[in-house]
Write a protein that holds these residues in place. Structure first.
Motif, short mmCIF file in Angstrom:
data_model
loop_
_atom_site.label_atom_id
_atom_site.label_comp_id
_atom_site.label_asym_id
_atom_site.label_seq_id
_atom_site.Cartn_x
_atom_site.Cartn_y
_atom_site.Cartn_z
N ARG A 15 0.84 -1.21 0.00
CA ARG A 15 0.00 0.00 0.00
C ARG A 15 0.87 1.26 0.00
O ARG A 15 0.59 2.22 -0.71
CB ARG A 15 -0.94 -0.03 1.22
N ILE A 16 1.91 1.27 0.80
CA ILE A 16 2.79 2.44 0.86
C ILE A 16 3.51 2.62 -0.47
O ILE A 16 3.65 3.74 -0.97
CB ILE A 16 3.78 2.33 2.04
N GLY A 20 1.98 5.91 -1.32
CA GLY A 20 2.77 6.80 -0.49
C GLY A 20 2.35 6.73 0.96
O GLY A 20 1.54 5.89 1.36
N LEU A 21 2.89 7.64 1.75
CA LEU A 21 2.69 7.63 3.19
C LEU A 21 2.34 9.03 3.66
O LEU A 21 3.02 10.00 3.29
CB LEU A 21 3.99 7.16 3.87
N SER A 34 -5.82 9.78 -4.69
CA SER A 34 -5.79 8.69 -3.72
C SER A 34 -5.94 9.22 -2.30
O SER A 34 -5.92 10.42 -2.07
CB SER A 34 -4.48 7.90 -3.85
N VAL A 35 -6.06 8.30 -1.38
CA VAL A 35 -6.09 8.63 0.04
C VAL A 35 -4.75 8.20 0.61
O VAL A 35 -4.36 7.03 0.48
CB VAL A 35 -7.24 7.90 0.76
N ARG A 36 -4.05 9.15 1.20
CA ARG A 36 -2.78 8.82 1.86
C ARG A 36 -3.06 8.61 3.34
O ARG A 36 -3.80 9.37 3.96
CB ARG A 36 -1.77 9.93 1.67
N TYR A 44 -4.37 -0.50 10.25
CA TYR A 44 -5.80 -0.68 10.50
C TYR A 44 -6.52 -1.10 9.20
O TYR A 44 -7.30 -2.04 9.20
CB TYR A 44 -6.42 0.60 11.07
N LEU A 45 -6.26 -0.37 8.13
CA LEU A 45 -6.89 -0.68 6.85
C LEU A 45 -6.63 -2.12 6.44
O LEU A 45 -7.55 -2.84 6.04
CB LEU A 45 -6.39 0.28 5.76
N LYS A 46 -5.39 -2.55 6.53
CA LYS A 46 -5.04 -3.89 6.08
C LYS A 46 -5.57 -4.98 7.02
O LYS A 46 -5.86 -6.09 6.59
CB LYS A 46 -3.53 -4.02 5.87
#
Length: 151
Positions: A15-16, A20-21, A34-36, A44-46
């Motif tokens: 994802r990063i 990105g981060l 996108s949502v960074r 949490y998302l993963k």
């Protein structure tokens, strides 16, 4: 079957790499197309499969949501364990301090280390996450035996 910590960590690294981060205020930011997300929000998302709206505007609620996710906290703890520093502690009751893994990992990814002028690069963050994933996979493959299980 729940995802393993190693799997969550590998998904975080991907994802990063893709998005990105986020290292600013709050745990999430809408950027271009996108949502960074902050590193702990990505955990949490993963682990949970969604991005709560609180991540965009309520840091305290975001922290509580992350703390309630066993999968996210296992991934965050694995990253914290791979860092060269110890987590700070938070007093939850008089004389009772607990490690603050979310602050430890989030601050590590977003701020320069002592003696440095820039935070870790995205590549350095990904590398550390992948090392933590490898360690988590090794621990899962060869769990420590306790006295009771050895008998």
């Amino acid at each position: 079957m729940p995802e393993t910590t190693g799997h969550v960590l590998n998904e975080m690294a991907f994802r990063i790499h893709q998005n990105g981060l986020h290292t600013g205020g709050q745990f999430a930011q809408i950027a271009a197309h996108s949502v960074r997300l902050d590193i702990c929000a990505i955990a949490y998302l993963k682990a949970e499969g969604n991005i709560p709206v609180e991540f965009f505007s309520d840091e305290v609620a975001s922290i509580r949501l992350i703390e309630c996710s066993a999968g996210a906290m296992q991934a965050i703890r694995a990253i914290s364990d791979s860092l060269d520093t110890e987590p700070c502690t938070t007093e939850i009751a008089p004389g009772v301090d607990i490690p603050d893994y979310i602050e430890h990992v989030s601050n590590w990814a977003a701020t320069p280390a002592v003696g440095e002028t820039t935070p870790p690069t995205v590549s350095e963050v990904i590398g550390r996450i992948l090392r933590a994933a490898r360690t988590a996979d090794q621990v899962a493959a060869f769990p420590r035996q306790t006295d009771r299980s050895a008998a």
